[in-house]
Scaffold this motif. Structure first.
Motif, PDB file in Angstrom:
ATOM      1  N   GLY A 683       1.766   4.398   3.419  1.00  0.00           N
ATOM      2  CA  GLY A 683       0.913   3.536   4.218  1.00  0.00           C
ATOM      3  C   GLY A 683       0.645   2.206   3.556  1.00  0.00           C
ATOM      4  O   GLY A 683       1.128   1.904   2.457  1.00  0.00           O
ATOM      5  N   PRO A 684      -0.145   1.347   4.206  1.00  0.00           N
ATOM      6  CA  PRO A 684      -0.417  -0.010   3.695  1.00  0.00           C
ATOM      7  C   PRO A 684      -0.995   0.004   2.280  1.00  0.00           C
ATOM      8  O   PRO A 684      -1.819   0.865   1.935  1.00  0.00           O
ATOM      9  CB  PRO A 684      -1.423  -0.565   4.709  1.00  0.00           C
ATOM     10  N   ARG A 685      -0.562  -0.999   1.506  1.00  0.00           N
ATOM     11  CA  ARG A 685      -1.049  -1.148   0.141  1.00  0.00           C
ATOM     12  C   ARG A 685      -1.093  -2.627  -0.229  1.00  0.00           C
ATOM     13  O   ARG A 685      -0.323  -3.444   0.272  1.00  0.00           O
ATOM     14  CB  ARG A 685      -0.129  -0.406  -0.834  1.00  0.00           C
ATOM     15  N   ASP A 686      -2.012  -2.898  -1.139  1.00  0.00           N
ATOM     16  CA  ASP A 686      -2.099  -4.234  -1.728  1.00  0.00           C
ATOM     17  C   ASP A 686      -1.295  -4.187  -3.022  1.00  0.00           C
ATOM     18  O   ASP A 686      -1.593  -3.374  -3.914  1.00  0.00           O
ATOM     19  CB  ASP A 686      -3.563  -4.578  -2.000  1.00  0.00           C
ATOM     20  N   SER A 691      -2.729   1.267  -6.730  1.00  0.00           N
ATOM     21  CA  SER A 691      -3.284   2.620  -6.907  1.00  0.00           C
ATOM     22  C   SER A 691      -4.266   2.986  -5.817  1.00  0.00           C
ATOM     23  O   SER A 691      -4.583   4.165  -5.638  1.00  0.00           O
ATOM     24  CB  SER A 691      -3.963   2.732  -8.275  1.00  0.00           C
ATOM     25  N   ASP A 692      -4.777   2.002  -5.075  1.00  0.00           N
ATOM     26  CA  ASP A 692      -5.778   2.274  -4.044  1.00  0.00           C
ATOM     27  C   ASP A 692      -5.154   2.191  -2.652  1.00  0.00           C
ATOM     28  O   ASP A 692      -4.838   1.097  -2.176  1.00  0.00           O
ATOM     29  CB  ASP A 692      -6.930   1.267  -4.144  1.00  0.00           C
ATOM     30  N   PRO A 693      -4.966   3.337  -1.972  1.00  0.00           N
ATOM     31  CA  PRO A 693      -4.423   3.287  -0.607  1.00  0.00           C
ATOM     32  C   PRO A 693      -5.436   2.653   0.340  1.00  0.00           C
ATOM     33  O   PRO A 693      -6.634   2.881   0.241  1.00  0.00           O
ATOM     34  CB  PRO A 693      -4.166   4.759  -0.275  1.00  0.00           C
ATOM     35  N   LEU A 694      -4.927   1.860   1.268  1.00  0.00           N
ATOM     36  CA  LEU A 694      -5.792   1.171   2.212  1.00  0.00           C
ATOM     37  C   LEU A 694      -5.963   1.948   3.525  1.00  0.00           C
ATOM     38  O   LEU A 694      -6.935   1.750   4.240  1.00  0.00           O
ATOM     39  CB  LEU A 694      -5.234  -0.218   2.524  1.00  0.00           C
ATOM     40  N   GLY A 695      -4.986   2.819   3.846  1.00  0.00           N
ATOM     41  CA  GLY A 695      -5.016   3.463   5.137  1.00  0.00           C
ATOM     42  C   GLY A 695      -4.520   2.530   6.212  1.00  0.00           C
ATOM     43  O   GLY A 695      -4.303   1.330   5.979  1.00  0.00           O
ATOM     44  N   GLY A 696      -4.299   3.089   7.421  1.00  0.00           N
ATOM     45  CA  GLY A 696      -3.795   2.265   8.503  1.00  0.00           C
ATOM     46  C   GLY A 696      -4.445   2.618   9.824  1.00  0.00           C
ATOM     47  O   GLY A 696      -5.106   3.647   9.972  1.00  0.00           O
TER      48      GLY A 696
END
Length: 799
Positions: A683-686, A691-696
């Protein structure tokens, strides 16, 4: 033991041995018969000795001797036998001495206490419930032997057929004894092998999965279903018959069930002999009637089975229920549906005509309920679809009996109809035997992704006897924890309407992520049937979510207050803007489920359709519409040895009024979405803070899986295999302004559609402590920042 001297006779016996007493009686009777011609007796006085509780008059009366009246040896012997058989005396001796008769008795002692020795597998209190001998009452050797047999039978039920039980007495003062049952438990007699003879359509392995009795495996020390219980064999016969009937084998016969004990007496070899017959399918199917004003075509349209479907008694029964419900809705009372079956041997089909005809005019006079000490009458009564004064429907009575048993509140439940006060009246008797409905559970679980967790559960399915359920579950793990308290009223307002309320709390804090998510919420709801296989639930949900950062931040602007997200370093700006800020979500929604898996007309296949939708904006901080649809299918193939499963899901989160979605409401690539990746691994990531998933805001999922036996391993080990292919994508964000909050760099947020995929194999092990699953997965398609997980071990157990 018989002596004649100086014109006197002496004979006696004890209760120690029945065969000895019979032999003695026969000898005595023979002697007196020979002596009767030469001598008779006349007793003018009696001397009764040894009696303490039994008075002299009772002894003489039982003996049957009248003072001063002549008596022969034969009648005297008969009196002796009556005394011996009276059960009052341990031993009896009579000594004729001239005109005086001496009767020496020894009364049975009184039981002081009862004890059981040598038992380890079954507790004292369980065995003492089987004993009918009672302290402070007279010891009865026959009853003691019966008690010993009952204890031995209990061990036989537990599979210890070699167990022996011996009643012993320890004599005490004042003619008292201690009754002790000495137990030699022996070893468990297990079912070493279950064989099936006569089956052609289905393998032994498939049919053994139907049976309640199982073969002894590596966990034989803790599994109870591999011990031979005679009562279970009849149930197994019925299970086999039902299995074949539901698959069109209408002529199936279970000819015999033969348990053969091994010479060592430590194992059984169980053999079922069956005759399958031929499989039949439905031929012509329709409805017919000779009742005026009834449209047969209208009823025929309600028949769910089609020509060519595999014949099933369950399908016939459900069709009858449908047609009778339709008749009731149309106001047709005292109507019954009778299936008329025509057999076509050549085509192997069964033509079924469902005939709507007039039934007898019989009414329900009343429903009597007995045996329920805790459960309220109304909980049982609401399982009936009829009430006092309604037309009597035998099929509905049988269905109500099944619903009562399915509640799980009763160890046994019987529902029978009997004649009422008039010829057209029937009384329905309900007799139940209650059982405990509360449970306290302790569980452990482990997965590579989530780590170990401890679970404590309390459940009461018949709260205060009202048929309500109360559940408390607390799970504490290394990276996550949650608690939930749920209360369900299954018959709200006296209808098939389930009212539920749930209070929940959860916290997730992955070790390698910079944020933890904390949620506290309350969710009431209503659920009700909307079709034969469909249910609809509506709910309201309010929760408070807080995204907590490991870095508390710093006062960057110098106003003396650390605002949410202020001063956070080395994290995505998207998450930093949400950090440490409480957000309230107030929403309503519904969940529709149509499910025929395991409950449809065809036991070899089924599908499940789930539609969920949630609308937020009734107060609170969030405004969105969240929708998801899931379609699942299951099919048994290769003579039902292999199970094929497929799942297709899609979900979308649409924000309202130009709001931006938050992490607590977005979708994440969990293990339930795709295997081979860590939770949140897709899924979306910066790219600045990967290391921190953003979710979608969107997700799509496709899964295919085949479950099969592993032929090289004995089936009693409970090990099977699976192969699977997964594909999923999580994508789409409202806010893609990423980058480092500290200004050390700028990240790029990738929220585009990308279909991740993986393949793998699994080993499933059904152990005595719970199911174990080993997943070995290889990612086929992934991005550089996606986080793989090639192996997963899942353990779930409950005590």
């Amino acid at each position: 033991m018989q002596v004649f001297a100086r014109g006197a006779c002496r004979f006696g016996a004890t209760a120690a041995g029945t065969l000895g007493a019979v032999a003695l009686a026969g000898t005595t009777a023979f002697w007196f018969a020979g002596a009767a011609e030469a001598q008779t007796f006349r007793f003018t006085s009696f001397d009764v000795q040894g009696n303490q509780r039994i008075d002299d008059a009772t002894v003489i009366s039982t003996l049957g001797v009248t003072p001063g009246q002549p008596i022969g040896a034969g009648p005297l012997n008969d009196g002796f036998q009556r005394l011996q058989a009276s059960g009052l005396f341990e031993s009896v001796e009579i000594v004729p001495s001239g005109e005086r008769l001496v009767v020496v008795v020894r009364e049975f002692p009184t039981i002081s206490r009862i004890a059981i020795e040598g038992n380890a597998r079954i507790k004292d209190d369980q065995l003492l419930e089987l004993v009918r001998s009672t302290p402070r009452r007279v010891y009865d050797p026959a009853q003691a032997e019966a008690d010993a047999a009952a204890i031995a039978a209990a061990y036989g039920q537990a599979g210890r057929l070699a167990a022996t039980v011996s009643p012993k007495i320890i004599r005490r003062s004042d003619n008292r004894v201690d009754l002790v049952f000495e137990v030699a438990e022996g070893r468990v007699t297990e079912v070493e092998r279950v064989g099936i003879v006569g089956n052609r359509a289905f393998s032994d392995r498939r049919l053994r999965r139907v049976l309640e009795t199982t073969q002894a495996g590596i966990f034989r020390a803790v599994i109870g279903s591999d011990t031979l219980v005679p009562e279970r064999l009849e149930f197994d016969r019925q299970l086999l018959r039902d299995f074949y009937l539901s698959r069109g084998y209408v002529d199936v016969e279970v000819l015999s069930v033969t348990p053969e004990l091994a010479p060592t007496r430590d194992a059984f070899f169980l053999t079922f002999r069956i005759r399958e017959g031929q499989q039949f399918r439905f031929g012509q199917v329709g409805a017919a009637t000779n009742l005026g004003g009834v449209d047969a075509a209208e009823f025929g349209a309600e028949v769910p089975v089609q020509r060519g479907d595999v014949y099933s008694p369950q399908a016939v029964e459900r069709t009858i229920e449908r047609l009778e419900r339709l008749a009731t809705r149309k106001g047709l009372n005292f109507v019954r549906v009778v299936p008329r079956v025509t057999r076509n041997e050549a085509a192997r089909t069964l033509d079924v005509a469902f005939v709507i005809e007039r039934g007898p005019r019989v009414f329900v006079e009343r429903i009597d309920i007995e045996g329920n000490a805790t459960t309220l009458d109304r909980v049982i009564r609401r399982q009936f679809r009829i009430a006092e004064g309604d037309p009597f429907d035998p099929r509905e009575i049988r269905a109500a009996a099944e619903r009562i048993r399915a509640l799980g509140y009763f160890a046994d439940a019987s529902v029978e109809a009997r004649d009422g006060s008039a010829a057209d009246q029937v009384i329905v008797d309900v007799d139940v035997e209650e059982q405990p409905t509360g449970s306290l559970g302790f569980g452990l679980s482990f997965s590579v992704d989530a780590g170990a967790s401890l679970a404590l559960t309390f459940a009461e399915t018949n709260f205060l006897g009202r048929g309500q359920s109360l559940n408390l579950a607390v799970n504490v793990g290394s990276t996550a924890g949650n608690s939930q308290l749920t209360f369900v009223e299954p018959a709200f307002l006296g209808r098939d309407l389930a009212l539920s309320t749930s209070l929940y709390y959860s916290e997730t804090d992955p070790d390698d992520e910079n944020f933890a998510l904390e949620q506290l919420g309350f969710r009431p709801g209503l659920e009700f049937p909307v079709g034969e296989y469909a249910r609809l639930g509506v709910f309201y949900n309010i929760d408070r979510a807080t995204l907590i950062s490991d870095d508390p931040g710093s006062d960057v602007n110098g106003d003396g207050v650390i605002s949410p997200g202020e001063g956070l370093a080395n994290v995505s700006a998207i998450l930093a803007r949400e950090a440490n800020e409480e957000r309230i979500t107030s929403s309503v929604g519904y969940r529709y489920v149509y499910n025929t898996i395991g409950d449809g007309l065809d036991p070899t296949r089924g599908y499940r359709l789930t539609l969920e939708q949630e609308v937020a904006g009734l107060g609170g901080d969030e405004k969105f519409v969240k929708s998801a649809v899931t379609a699942q299918g299951e099919q048994l193939v290769l003579n039902e040895e292999v199970t094929l499963r497929g799942t297709l899901s899609f979900g979308a989160l649409v924000q309202l009024e130009d709001t931006v979605s938050t992490r607590s409401n977005r979708y994440f690539g969990t293990g339930n979405l795709i295997r081979g990746f860590r939770s949140g691994g897709i899924g979306p990531r910066d790219t600045f803070a990967p290391s921190d998933p953003l979710g979608g805001n969107r997700f799509v999922q496709a899964r295919a899986e085949a479950l099969f036996p592993i032929g090289i391993l004995p089936e009693e080990y409970g090990i099977s295999g699976a192969a699977f292919v997964d594909a999923a994508s999580v994508w789409g964000l409202d806010d893609t302004d990423g980058g480092a909050v500290s200004g050390d760099g700028v990240g790029i947020v990738d929220d585009g559609f990308f279909l991740n995929s993986s393949v793998g194999v699994s080993i499933l092990w059904d152990t005595a402590i719970g199911p174990l699953r080993f997943d070995f997965t290889e990612a086929i398609r992934k991005r550089d920042f996606d986080r793989e997980q090639n192996f997963d071990l899942t353990i779930q157990t409950r005590f």
